[in-house]
Scaffold this active site. Structure first.
Site, PDB file in Angstrom:
ATOM      1  N   GLU A  91       3.470  19.304  -8.469  1.00 18.85           N
ATOM      2  CA  GLU A  91       3.732  20.555  -9.105  1.00 18.85           C
ATOM      3  C   GLU A  91       2.923  21.125 -10.244  1.00 18.85           C
ATOM      4  O   GLU A  91       2.701  22.111 -10.300  1.00 18.85           O
ATOM      5  CB  GLU A  91       5.253  20.510  -9.391  1.00 18.85           C
ATOM      6  CG  GLU A  91       6.211  20.314  -8.225  1.00 18.85           C
ATOM      7  CD  GLU A  91       7.918  20.467  -8.578  1.00 18.85           C
ATOM      8  OE1 GLU A  91       8.387  21.444  -8.142  1.00 18.85           O
ATOM      9  OE2 GLU A  91       8.056  19.367  -9.231  1.00 18.85           O
ATOM     10  N   LYS A 147      12.723  29.020  -8.137  1.00 24.35           N
ATOM     11  CA  LYS A 147      11.716  28.515  -7.383  1.00 24.35           C
ATOM     12  C   LYS A 147      11.699  28.118  -5.965  1.00 24.35           C
ATOM     13  O   LYS A 147      12.613  27.740  -5.197  1.00 24.35           O
ATOM     14  CB  LYS A 147      11.647  26.792  -7.912  1.00 24.35           C
ATOM     15  CG  LYS A 147      10.498  26.149  -7.339  1.00 24.35           C
ATOM     16  CD  LYS A 147      10.387  24.556  -7.878  1.00 24.35           C
ATOM     17  CE  LYS A 147      10.276  24.341  -9.558  1.00 24.35           C
ATOM     18  NZ  LYS A 147      10.288  22.989  -9.607  1.00 24.35           N
TER      19      LYS A 147
END
Length: 138
Positions: free
Chosen positions: A34, A112
């Site tokens: 990420e 997210k």
């Protein structure tokens, strides 16, 4: 409306400004991928403040501009990498409170989309916080 045991009530008015669906690309998360690949984040804000003066004057100087809220949010989300959505949300709330200390309340929701959760497919994960600037950031 708030009612007290003595039998009297007080009207509680709250004006709100909403800025929803702000989309950014950031590098936040606990998974090393990420932090390298990054991903989209969607932020919704609600700030509370008396808006009567702005309503009467029709002057942007008497309110909180959407552009300012967007810029402050972008600085955090597109800024240095953080591990947790909680830290992203807190950073947004704190930066807004520093610029607009007279706000009564700040609500921040950070989403997210398609968060990587091993073995799962989810639409999104989110954190929502509420801060009162005069109490949380004196």
């Amino acid at each position: 409306m708030v009612m007290f045991s003595e039998g009297w009530t007080v009207a509680v008015r709250t004006d709100r400004i909403h800025v929803e669906g702000m989309k950014f690309y950031g590098f936040h998360g606990v998974d090393p991928a990420e932090k390298v690949l990054g991903q989209r984040f969607i932020v919704d804000l609600t700030v509370e403040r008396d808006l009567r003066k702005a309503g009467a004057s029709d002057d942007v100087a008497d309110t909180v501009s959407y552009a300012s809220l967007f810029k402050l949010t972008r600085q955090v989300v597109e800024g240095p990498s953080l591990n947790l959505l909680e830290a992203v949300a807190e950073g947004i709330a704190r930066s807004i409170a520093l610029v607009f200390p007279d706000l009564e309340c700040i609500r921040v929701r950070v989403r997210k989309p398609e968060a990587p959760v091993k073995g799962s497919i989810i639409d999104w994960a989110a954190v929502e916080i509420e801060r009162i600037p005069r109490i949380d950031y004196p």
